[in-house]
Design an enzyme around this catalytic site. Structure first.
Site, mmCIF file in Angstrom:
data_model
loop_
_atom_site.group_PDB
_atom_site.id
_atom_site.type_symbol
_atom_site.label_atom_id
_atom_site.label_comp_id
_atom_site.label_asym_id
_atom_site.label_seq_id
_atom_site.Cartn_x
_atom_site.Cartn_y
_atom_site.Cartn_z
ATOM 1 N N LYS A 32 1.853 8.748 9.495
ATOM 2 C CA LYS A 32 0.909 9.817 9.810
ATOM 3 C C LYS A 32 0.008 9.468 10.986
ATOM 4 C CE LYS A 32 -2.966 8.238 7.585
ATOM 5 N NZ LYS A 32 -4.018 8.190 6.653
ATOM 6 N N THR A 33 -0.366 8.207 11.111
ATOM 7 C CA THR A 33 -1.214 7.834 12.248
ATOM 8 C C THR A 33 -0.477 8.123 13.555
ATOM 9 O OG1 THR A 33 -2.115 6.072 10.883
ATOM 10 C CG2 THR A 33 -2.643 6.002 13.213
ATOM 11 N N ASP A 217 -8.577 13.180 9.392
ATOM 12 C CA ASP A 217 -7.678 12.252 8.706
ATOM 13 C C ASP A 217 -8.192 12.017 7.281
ATOM 14 O OD1 ASP A 217 -5.631 10.526 8.305
ATOM 15 O OD2 ASP A 217 -6.526 8.852 9.407
ATOM 16 N N GLU A 218 -7.319 11.620 6.379
ATOM 17 C CA GLU A 218 -7.699 11.320 4.986
ATOM 18 C C GLU A 218 -8.492 12.474 4.371
ATOM 19 O OE1 GLU A 218 -6.409 8.709 3.767
ATOM 20 O OE2 GLU A 218 -6.589 6.965 5.073
ATOM 21 N N GLN A 248 -3.264 9.963 -2.906
ATOM 22 C CA GLN A 248 -4.017 8.765 -2.542
ATOM 23 C C GLN A 248 -5.520 8.997 -2.566
ATOM 24 O OE1 GLN A 248 -2.446 6.007 0.489
ATOM 25 N NE2 GLN A 248 -0.934 7.593 0.917
ATOM 26 N N ARG A 601 1.757 -0.184 -0.920
ATOM 27 C CA ARG A 601 1.387 -1.078 0.193
ATOM 28 C C ARG A 601 2.496 -2.062 0.488
ATOM 29 N NH1 ARG A 601 -1.209 2.006 2.310
ATOM 30 N NH2 ARG A 601 -0.502 3.352 0.640
#
Length: 742
Positions: A32-33, A217-218, A248, A601
């Site tokens: 996504k980044t 973002d987020e 998340q 992760r």
DNA sequence: GCCCGGTCGATTTTT
DNA sequence: TCGACCGGGC
């Protein structure tokens, strides 16, 4: 050169979506980044959008910095003009410009959690309320919560509740105190911008006109006031692109509203949604297991991660007797991986900071280098706070918290009684603490302060005045040593001659490095801007990659990071999920998301472990395996014992394990929501064997050894084993899974 | 003003 | 178990 052709179709669609609201539902590790960056690059390069018309908001400075760097790499210095920052630094930037609208000084400071507590305590004392009944923490929870919801003091409703009524009174006094100190807390930064926009619509429309394109973002971690802020800002152009992952969302306790992302398509009816489900980070085994766990949640948009990375290893599950054994196991595994991976590629995640201790003990014993994140933060260390308080006092003497903090540090013989007297006068005359300090010794003010104290205070006032003069003449990196010297702070540490004072000195030196770093990457460097940056900085921002250390952190801190090798420890009911969330289904869902975050992760090797006894708060707690372990499909896991044991490989070949998943055979008597879950628990049993002293045995982690001592019987039978690797361990037979070697 | 010793309480914490 | 914090004693 654009690298857009390397994107998958979904990613490309997200990048090339140009106008109108867009929701990118981006699973863990789905790139996504990259999408965000390519999208900004695309807008500037292809659509000729001017950089300053773009606002990109992230949650951490680290994320903002990284994105800025990567965009700059593709676009050159032009990228600097994109507004890229965290919510808080964006608001700070706006407020520095328009503070006067809210009757605030331009040089106001930002208060952190500790400062907040100090203020609340002071108010409780002044109001004669006991801090046992009115716990500062609890009061601050309500204050923060209100601000997270975008409410000001006036909006705070007590609903006739006596406690909340008192909270409101404290809240009112708290805001007054902050105002008097020319300070804002984190929550204020957002709420104040909302107030500013309400009070000065022309300012709002100025920003609305400027930001043609807004990216967040987020998004799953935004709270109500951040949500409102974004909604206001994009009201003119409606070009709002949010990226997030409802699975998340792990910061509900800080006011994050998962509903914001769930409702995005309701708030912006013509919104387009793009799902990014292809994962580039982990193996399929890890993803399938994580998918299975998160499927246990009801409130979600639904998403299944998949990858082309291949099946990969099974998730290794270890069950041990006590926390020590878990630590031992983790260390043994780390050692066995060392040829293949550097220490920096491995990480241990736990639910609570307290769990790090047993791990640290073992890591130290085994001489494995490690770094620990969280816990006591750099900027929370007393010496750093003290120096920062000096700097803050210079910039904004109205900040009485800062001034009081340093008044007697190093010790100047100005004690509590004196401070109390000054405080009283400050309150009576409605002056700042500093103003009263300055007038001490003048004939019209008789405070009944001893001559000695009076002259000490005058010296202190003079010290700050001198420092402020020096500040104007010296550059920032020269000024800091000057301050260390003139305040006597450095000398104080030198005189102390303890291990702690040595490390304090190191920290102060490190603060100098922070300043150097800061000076090297910002043009208009000054003390005010430096303080802003520090007050909004966190520890994770300082996280760099270092190959020489195993990384230890809470699962929360792990969000956004990735490691080839991951150990998720303490998978036990009451710990993970945490006891505080166990009887609230919504909280359990958040814990499950947290587990999902931890698992995803891992790039290659994921380990999850739990033990039956854990020392917690000094007493032994008997633990039950986490429900999340039950949710792992057995085809993706392998129990320790079925897997190749780490160094050295035992010499036996036969496997004795009867049950494939012994830890899941528990009966749920109270199926749903029952507070007392009766759980029948079975362990993997080894066949009962006539163990005797001298018998040669093998342990899956510790390898081969010899029994030197036996005590107890039945389930309680303990054996002491001397392992060939050198260590001696006392093991509970029932759990040790010892094998005989003939 | 400062030090010491008892008591209490204890998730997570991008800013 | 370990720390922060407060109050009493010097």
């Amino acid at each position: 050169m654009s690298r857009r052709n390397e994107l998958n179709p979904r990613q490309l669609e997200a990048v090339e979506h140009y106008e109108g609201p867009l929701l990118i539902l981006a699973g863990a590790g789905s790139g996504k980044t990259r999408v965000l960056i390519e999208r900004i690059v695309y807008m500037i390069e292809e659509k000729r959008v001017r950089p300053w018309n773009i606002l990109a908001v992230t949650f951490t400075n680290k994320a903002a910095k990284e994105m800025k760097m990567r965009i700059e790499k593709q676009l050159g210095p032009d990228a600097k003009n994109v507004w890229m920052s965290t919510f808080h630094s964006f608001c700070l930037r706006v407020l520095r410009r328009h503070a006067e609208v809210l009757n605030y000084d331009k040089n106001f400071v930002v208060y952190d959690t500790t400062d907040q507590r100090t203020v609340v305590k002071k108010i409780l004392k002044a109001m004669g309320l006991s801090d046992k009944v009115y716990k500062p923490q609890s009061i601050l929870y309500h204050i923060d919560r209100a601000k997270n919801h975008g409410l000001t003091v006036e909006d705070f409703a007590s609903d006739g509740d006596y406690f909340l009524q008192k909270v409101k009174e404290v809240f009112i006094a708290y805001q007054a105190e902050l105002k008097k100190n020319q300070a804002m807390d984190f929550g204020d930064l957002i709420v104040s911008v909302l107030r500013l926009f309400g009070k000065a619509p022309e300012v709002l429309s100025e920003y609305q006109n400027q930001f043609h394109y807004i990216l967040v973002d987020e998004y799953q971690d935004t709270n109500k006031s951040q949500y409102t802020l974004i909604k206001l800002l994009c009201d003119k152009w409606h070009n709002i692109c949010v990226v997030g992952d409802d699975d998340q969302s792990i910061y509900k306790f800080r006011g994050a509203e998962i509903q914001n992302i769930l409702d995005f398509q309701i708030d912006y009816p013509n919104a387009k949604m793009i799902r990014l489900e292809q994962n580039y980070r982990s193996t399929q085994n890890i993803l399938s297991a994580a998918n299975a766990v998160i499927r246990g949640n009801d409130k979600r948009m639904g998403k299944e991660l998949w990858t082309e990375n291949g099946t990969g290893d099974l998730i290794k599950v270890y069950t041990g007797h006590a926390d020590r054994d878990e630590a031992h196991y983790v260390c043994a595994m780390i050692k066995s991986y060392q040829e293949e991976y550097s220490l920096g590629e491995m990480a241990i995640f736990y639910r609570t900071n307290a769990q790090s201790r047993s791990l640290e003990d073992e890591l130290r014993k085994q001489k494995i280098n490690y770094r620990i994140f969280g816990g006591i933060k750099f900027y929370d260390r007393a010496e750093i706070k003290n120096i920062m308080a000096y700097l803050k006092s210079l910039v904004n003497p109205a900040d009485s918290i800062a001034v009081k903090r340093i008044l007697n540090v190093p010790l100047r013989g100005i004690g509590k009684t004196t401070v109390g007297k000054i405080d009283d006068v400050a309150t009576q005359q409605d002056k700042s603490f500093w103003d009263v300090l300055c007038s001490i010794g003048s004939p019209e003010l008789d405070l009944n302060i001893s001559a000695a104290a009076t002259s000490k205070i005058q010296e202190f006032v003079q010290l700050l005045k001198d420092l402020n003069k020096a500040r104007a003449e010296l550059s920032l990196d020269d000024f800091l040593p000057h301050l260390y010297d003139k305040t006597g702070y450095w000398q104080m540490l030198v005189d102390e001659k303890t291990i702690e004072s040595e490390s304090r000195k190191e920290n102060l030196t490190e603060l100098g490095n922070v300043i150097d770093d800061y000076l090297s990457d910002s043009e208009d460097a000054n003390l005010e801007a430096f303080l802003d940056q520090i007050s909004l900085a966190s520890d994770v921002d300082r996280l760099d990659e270092s190959p020489e250390f195993v990384n230890l952190m809470t699962v929360h801190l792990a969000k956004g990071l990735e490691f080839p090798v991951v150990f998720l420890v303490g998978m036990e009911e009451g710990l993970f999920p945490h006891s505080r969330s166990i009887d609230n289904p919504e909280d359990i869902e958040e814990e499950r998301r947290l587990c999902y975050v931890g698992m995803t992760r891992a790039k290659k090797k994921l380990h999850m472990s739990f033990v039956h006894e854990r020392r917690l708060f000094g007493t032994v707690q008997y633990q039950i395996v986490s429900r999340f372990m039950d949710e792992l499909p057995s085809e993706h896991t392998s129990l320790l014992g079925e897997l190749e044991a780490p160094t050295p490989k035992p010499r036996y070949s036969e496997q004795r394990y009867v049950s494939k998943k012994p830890f899941t055979t528990r009966k749920k008597v109270a199926p749903r929501g029952g507070s007392e879950r009766e759980i029948d628990y079975e362990y993997a049993q080894t066949d009962q064997q006539p163990f005797k002293r001298g018998a040669r045995v093998s342990h899956a982690v510790f390898g081969a050894g010899k029994i030197t001592h036996i005590e107890g019987g039945g389930d309680k039978m303990k054996v002491t084993v001397e392992f060939t690797q050198g260590m001696t361990k006392k093991l509970l037979m029932k759990h040790a899974n010892l094998k005989f070697m003939s």
